[in-house]
Design an enzyme around this catalytic site. Structure first.
Site, mmCIF file in Angstrom:
data_model
loop_
_atom_site.group_PDB
_atom_site.id
_atom_site.type_symbol
_atom_site.label_atom_id
_atom_site.label_comp_id
_atom_site.label_asym_id
_atom_site.label_seq_id
_atom_site.Cartn_x
_atom_site.Cartn_y
_atom_site.Cartn_z
ATOM 1 N N ASP A 221 32.964 43.907 41.810
ATOM 2 C CA ASP A 221 31.754 43.352 42.411
ATOM 3 C C ASP A 221 31.177 42.362 41.395
ATOM 4 O O ASP A 221 31.468 42.422 40.189
ATOM 5 C CB ASP A 221 30.737 44.450 42.770
ATOM 6 C CG ASP A 221 29.715 43.945 43.802
ATOM 7 O OD1 ASP A 221 29.593 42.712 43.967
ATOM 8 O OD2 ASP A 221 29.035 44.772 44.424
HETATM 9 C C1 BGC Z 1 27.322 42.426 46.338
HETATM 10 C C2 BGC Z 1 28.665 42.201 47.009
HETATM 11 C C3 BGC Z 1 28.897 40.742 47.212
HETATM 12 C C4 BGC Z 1 28.821 40.047 45.878
HETATM 13 C C5 BGC Z 1 29.038 38.556 45.956
HETATM 14 C C6 BGC Z 1 27.139 41.581 45.108
HETATM 15 O O1 BGC Z 1 25.795 41.589 44.708
HETATM 16 O O2 BGC Z 1 27.173 43.782 46.009
HETATM 17 O O3 BGC Z 1 28.720 42.895 48.228
HETATM 18 O O4 BGC Z 1 30.132 40.550 47.841
HETATM 19 O O5 BGC Z 1 27.531 40.255 45.326
HETATM 20 O O6 BGC Z 1 27.950 37.946 46.562
#
Ligand code: BGC
Length: 755
Positions: A221
């Site tokens: 993530d």
């Molecule tokens: C989120 C993800 C997301 C990623 C990219 C993170 O803060 O938890 O679900 O895909 O950011 O935006």
């Protein structure tokens, strides 16, 4: 490894920018972007919080809404449309689906997740992945794993026992990986049992790759990696986003000083290379997106996602005539998606009041906002205006819900109540107008106990995406006969929810104290009343069930039932199949969803609906042997229209697996007595426990049961020399040398007995 190869491999393991992999050697960069319910491709400034603008894209219903369709084909069709939009935008991996379990209704990101139940999460998650990947675009199954809250999400440790871990929280991920092979899996921010997921070899390698056969890329993530070297060693392939090069340098240094195996870096680089090659080979420049067609699909998906949760006196569907008061700011300013990284810049948005007006052109439709959604609090004048139009109309349609400030990625909710000013407005309207229809717009579940007594009819689409306005109008006036079902229980009170005492934890730890008893599993086990149960949803017609047949087919169960449309409109029924194991020797939930199917029927039409229940949905995780086990015995299979509206049940016997746990000196007399070799020997040498017939029950206890819990070595010590440790060890050697009877359970080396 030559230094240049090492440097190249290490640099493949982290992003080249916020949204792309690195160009290394001849390999081009590829773009990964959010997801899940629309393409969020940013062009100017970038962020993972949904702050900066992104290019327009179709905003399909977020998964909390779409999941309510219980419609595998529809979810796959939405996935395919998303895949086409990705192709058009040069996006190679769409970051979704999010299939974390909605553990608590307070979870701030529940609107991005499918359900409180792992079966439907896994089945629909797999359909979504198949849809997107069928268009040659990768997916990222997220957030693996146990990202069930937003509070302290980058540090908190989800402290969970092995059975709920496997049977609830990982079950859906396992199904999606095994059935749909997502190109990537996104590891979550949090820790699990004390270990950061991004550096957890148990989750990233043992479970994901060795047990489930995942062959793709594990991507972090955004910002989840703390220690890149530990992450690579654990099985992480791609750190996102670009971190300035610090992680790559740390990897190179760790290999050079012997702290990291070069092979781990090579493996990660090979996987990223394979992903980039696969994605670029599947790239299509000929894809054009028909924005109108996608908007229409968004409307259809939204229509399928609306649950008719209450319809007293068949108030719905409304006749498109007479006078209709439409009340509530959400009718004019719809809430149709959540906030944060999934926030999509919709190509257009259907406005409910406009759609209602065009669906009922003959009717006299008035509108009053009733409340504000800007946090300015109650407004008496708005209430008076709403009450006045309600009193003057044949029916009032009241839009209620949560506004964007009340739920978002990044923080959890503090309450499940609707805002007090909305409930006050509803009460005031209901005081002058007995015919009240409530339309709900919200991500996480809201408490409906105060709404039920005053709203004869209620429809609930959770969040419906950009086509929600038209979908609501279609359902209100009967152009669509609703067929969606709740994927989360609506509890009576927050205090009765399973995780209430353990959410969101403290001091960076959250204990999953409710164990297996998540969602309806909890309410059913405790016999608690709920406002609306899991799986609930009505139709403008009715359905009858009969002729249930259940039979074992190897390790699966084939379920067939005849469904009849007993009403006067064409409709679609979701047939739900639940399993119980009444005589189980394990801790079990009273029933769990193990299958479902949809059937469309004209009035009076009948069809036989078949569902094959997969062994994976019947297994429990046995902590003695550290594996899933299909318990031998009788399974009770029930079919029905919700988890609390079961229409027919039948039983079926399964052969199952035999689990052989070695006897040790710490095994109890009861365990040894139950053993096929040791049991008969012990029965010969142990004195028969005194019974009431021989006057030996003077202690007032059942001696046999009391003795059963004594460990063997303690029994030897208490035997006063009548039996010796050597004799016991001989007995154990004989017993443990025997092959397991009819079982396929591996002998766990040195596995301790379990009490
Ligand atoms: C989120 C993800 C997301 C990623 C990219 C993170 O803060 O938890 O679900 O895909 O950011 O935006």
């Amino acid at each position: 490894m030559p230094e240049s190869d090492l440097t190249a491999d290490a640099s493949l393991g982290s992003g080249g920018s916020f949204w792309t992999t690195k160009a290394v050697g001849g390999l081009p960069p590829i773009m990964l972007t959010d997801g899940p319910h629309g393409v969020r491709k940013q062009q100017g400034s970038v962020d993972h919080l949904g702050l900066a603008a992104s290019v327009p894209a179709t905003c399909f219903p977020p998964l909390a809404g779409l999941g309510q369709s219980w419609d595998v084909d529809l979810v796959a069709a939405v996935g395919a449309a998303l895949g086409r939009e990705c192709q058009q935008q040069d996006v190679r991996v769409l970051l979704g689906p999010g299939i974390n379990i909605r553990r608590s209704p307070l979870g701030g990101r529940n609107f991005e997740y499918l359900s409180e139940d792992p079966h439907i999460s896994g089945v629909l998650g797999a359909a979504w992945v198949r849809g997107v990947q069928g268009e040659g675009v990768g997916t990222s199954l997220k957030h693996y794993a146990l990202n069930n809250q937003e509070d302290d999400r980058m540090r908190v440790s989800a402290d969970v026992d092995p059975r709920p871990l496997r049977e609830v929280y990982l079950r859906g991920f396992r199904r999606v990986v095994q059935d749909a092979q997502p190109w990537t899996v996104m590891c979550s921010y949090n820790r699990v049992n004390g270990v950061h997921v991004s550096q957890d070899p148990f989750l990233l390698t043992r479970v994901l790759r060795d047990e489930w056969g995942f062959a793709g890329v594990v991507v972090s993530d955004w910002g989840a990696v703390r220690d890149r070297v530990a992450a690579v060693a654990a099985g992480l392939d791609l750190q996102m986003p670009y971190d300035g090069g610090a992680g790559d340098a740390a990897v190179v240094a760790a290999v050079e000083n012997g702290a990291l195996d070069a092979a781990a870096v090579e493996r990660a680089a090979a996987r990223v290379t394979a992903l980039v090659e696969k994605a670029t080979a599947a790239q299509r420049s000929d894809v054009t997106v028909d924005a109108d067609a996608h908007h229409e699909l968004a409307r259809e998906a939204a229509s399928r996602s609306i649950v008719l949760i209450r319809n007293d006196g068949d108030l719905l569907p409304l006749t498109p005539a007479g006078s209709i008061a439409v009340i509530g700011e959400f009718a004019r300013t719809p809430r149709y998606q959540g906030g944060g990284s999934s926030h999509v810049n919709a190509t257009r948005v259907d406005i409910p009041i406009d759609e209602i007006r065009s669906a009922a052109a003959e009717a006299d439709i008035t509108f009053a906002p009733g409340f504000t959604v800007d946090g300015s609090g109650p407004d008496g004048a708005l209430v008076d205006e709403a009450v006045a139009i309600a009193a003057d109309s044949d029916v009032a349609v009241v839009f209620l819900g949560l506004d964007a400030s009340q739920e978002s990625e990044g923080f959890d909710r503090e309450s499940i109540d609707l805002p007090a000013e909305q409930l006050d407005l509803l009460a005031a309207v209901a005081a002058v107008q007995p015919r009240v229809v409530v339309v709900l717009q919200h991500g996480g579940v809201v408490r409906l106990a105060p709404v039920v007594p005053v709203a004869a009819a209620m429809i609930d689409g959770a969040l419906l995406g950009q086509g929600g306005g038209a979908a609501i109008a279609r359902v209100l006036f009967g152009a669509v006969n609703p067929s969606a079902r709740l994927t989360e229980t609506v509890p009576l009170r927050l205090e009765e929810t399973p995780a209430f005492l353990d959410f969101p934890g403290e001091h960076q730890h959250v204990r999953y104290g409710e164990g297996l008893f998540v969602g309806y599993r909890w309410y059913d086990t405790r016999g608690l009343d709920v406002t609306f149960p899991f799986g609930h949803g009505l139709s403008y017609t009715t359905f009858g069930y009969d002729g249930l047949e259940v039979r074992a087919e190897g390790e699966s169960i084939r379920v067939a039932v005849r469904v009849t449309n007993t009403g006067s409109r064409a409709g679609r029924e979701i047939v739900q199949v639940y399993a119980a194991v009444p005589g189980s020797a394990q801790v079990r939930v009273p029933r769990a969803l193990v299958g479902f199917a949809a059937v469309e029927l004209e009035p009076s039409e009948q069809r036989r609906v078949e569902v094959v229940v997969d062994r994976r949905d019947l297994e429990y995780w046995d902590i003695r042997v550290d594996r899933f086990v299909l318990e031998p015995g009788t399974y009770e299979i029930s079919v029905g229209a919700s988890s609390r509206d079961l229409r027919a049940s039948a039983t079926v016997d399964l052969v199952g697996d035999t689990v052989t746990v070695p006897l040790t000196v710490e095994s109890t007399i009861g365990e040894a007595m139950a053993h096929p070799i040791a049991g008969p020997v012990l029965r010969q040498v142990l004195p028969a426990p005194p019974t009431s017939e021989d006057g030996g029950d003077g202690l007032g206890v059942d001696m046999a049961r009391m003795m059963a819990s004594i460990p063997l070595e303690r029994a030897i010590a208490m035997s006063g020399g009548a039996a010796t440790r050597e004799q016991l060890e001989q007995l154990l050697a004989v017993a443990n040398a025997a092959p397991p009877v009819g079982g396929d359970a591996p002998e766990p080396a040195g596995s301790p007995p379990v009490d």
